[in-house]
Design a protein around this motif. Structure first.
Motif, PDB file in Angstrom:
ATOM      1  N   ALA A 153      43.248  14.574   7.922  1.00 44.75           N
ATOM      2  CA  ALA A 153      42.497  15.706   8.446  1.00 44.75           C
ATOM      3  C   ALA A 153      41.814  16.469   7.319  1.00 44.75           C
ATOM      4  N   VAL A 154      42.548  16.714   6.241  1.00 45.60           N
ATOM      5  CA  VAL A 154      41.961  17.408   5.091  1.00 45.60           C
ATOM      6  C   VAL A 154      40.822  16.591   4.498  1.00 45.60           C
ATOM      7  N   ARG A 155      41.027  15.280   4.437  1.00 42.54           N
ATOM      8  CA  ARG A 155      39.986  14.395   3.894  1.00 42.54           C
ATOM      9  C   ARG A 155      38.724  14.462   4.746  1.00 42.54           C
ATOM     10  N   ALA A 156      38.902  14.507   6.046  1.00 44.31           N
ATOM     11  CA  ALA A 156      37.745  14.600   6.933  1.00 44.31           C
ATOM     12  C   ALA A 156      36.998  15.907   6.718  1.00 44.31           C
ATOM     13  N   LEU A 157      37.730  17.002   6.594  1.00 48.69           N
ATOM     14  CA  LEU A 157      37.084  18.301   6.375  1.00 48.69           C
ATOM     15  C   LEU A 157      36.333  18.328   5.041  1.00 48.69           C
ATOM     16  N   ALA A 186      42.388  14.838  15.918  1.00 45.13           N
ATOM     17  CA  ALA A 186      40.950  14.666  16.077  1.00 45.13           C
ATOM     18  C   ALA A 186      40.268  14.504  14.722  1.00 45.13           C
ATOM     19  N   LEU A 187      40.675  15.315  13.758  1.00 44.23           N
ATOM     20  CA  LEU A 187      40.089  15.217  12.412  1.00 44.23           C
ATOM     21  C   LEU A 187      40.490  13.907  11.740  1.00 44.23           C
ATOM     22  N   ALA A 188      41.755  13.518  11.897  1.00 38.99           N
ATOM     23  CA  ALA A 188      42.213  12.265  11.297  1.00 38.99           C
ATOM     24  C   ALA A 188      41.480  11.077  11.910  1.00 38.99           C
ATOM     25  N   ALA A 189      41.276  11.114  13.242  1.00 37.25           N
ATOM     26  CA  ALA A 189      40.551  10.036  13.909  1.00 37.25           C
ATOM     27  C   ALA A 189      39.114   9.965  13.412  1.00 37.25           C
ATOM     28  N   MET A 190      38.508  11.105  13.126  1.00 38.15           N
ATOM     29  CA  MET A 190      37.154  11.120  12.583  1.00 38.15           C
ATOM     30  C   MET A 190      37.099  10.418  11.234  1.00 38.15           C
ATOM     31  N   GLN A 191      38.091  10.687  10.395  1.00 38.98           N
ATOM     32  CA  GLN A 191      38.113  10.050   9.073  1.00 38.98           C
ATOM     33  C   GLN A 191      38.304   8.536   9.186  1.00 38.98           C
TER      34      GLN A 191
END
Length: 212
Positions: A153-157, A186-191
């Motif tokens: 999630a942090v990586r995606a942000l 949701a953020l992890a899935a984006m990454q």
């Protein structure tokens, strides 16, 4: 080790890129081979000189052997002709030297013709492919670890374009900041999606004492 993405379109782009790089290298390998063959043809005079020297040596030696049977001057004439055959040996050596020089030049040019274009492409393509393989391997490991969801999630942000982040449902980033597991997912899935990997992000376990 995973070489290709799970997403079909991403995997197709990777396969096409690999095929183009391979085709590029094979093309220049063919050009290098033709260059080598063309330059090698320049060694023909050297082969002719070597052959002429060999013929001269053989004929002078044969003539010397024949002259050896002559009365009075036979021995001297044979020695003179045999000594003159050294000129043929010199011609042979000169012919071989020229052929070696041409062969060395042909090999050098062939290597340069192949190496320079191939290196120019590999210098850009190879780091990207290796980088993706490493990123994909780490991302898959993170999906199995206890902290992987938060890391992804942090990586995606940090990495995803603003347009992608703006397309998320309203409140996703605020929810992640407040500890909402669905927002983190949701953020992890984006990454993972950016890497072309299957978005198999496991649901986080509920800490003891908290309600799901």
């Amino acid at each position: 080790m995973k070489l290709y993405a799970d997403d079909p379109s991403h995997r197709l782009r990777q396969a096409l890129g690999d095929a183009l790089v391979l085709a590029w290298i094979l093309l220049w390998a063919r050009v290098a081979y033709e260059t080598h063959q063309q330059v090698e043809r320049l060694g023909a005079p050297g082969r002719e000189i070597e052959q002429a020297g060999s013929d001269l040596t053989r004929r002078l030696t044969s003539a010397g052997d024949s002259a050896g049977g002559l009365p009075l001057v036979g021995d001297r004439l044979r020695d003179a002709l045999t000594g003159a055959s050294g000129a043929g040996s010199a011609l042979q050596e000169a012919g071989r030297t020229q052929q070696d020089a041409v062969s060395g030049l042909a090999l050098l040019l062939a290597v340069l013709v192949l190496l320079l274009p191939a290196a120019a492409v590999l210098a850009r393509w190879l780091p990207r492919r290796i980088g993706w393989v490493r990123e994909a391997a780490v991302a898959r490991r993170l999906t199995l670890g206890p902290d992987g969801l938060e890391v992804l999630a942090v990586r995606a942000l940090a990495q995803r374009p603003l347009a992608d982040l703006a397309a998320l449902p309203a409140g996703t980033v605020r929810g992640w900041r407040d500890g909402d597991p669905s927002a983190a997912r949701a953020l992890a899935a984006m990454q993972l999606r950016s890497l072309g990997l299957a978005q198999g992000v496991p649901a986080p376990t509920t800490p003891p004492g908290q309600r799901p």
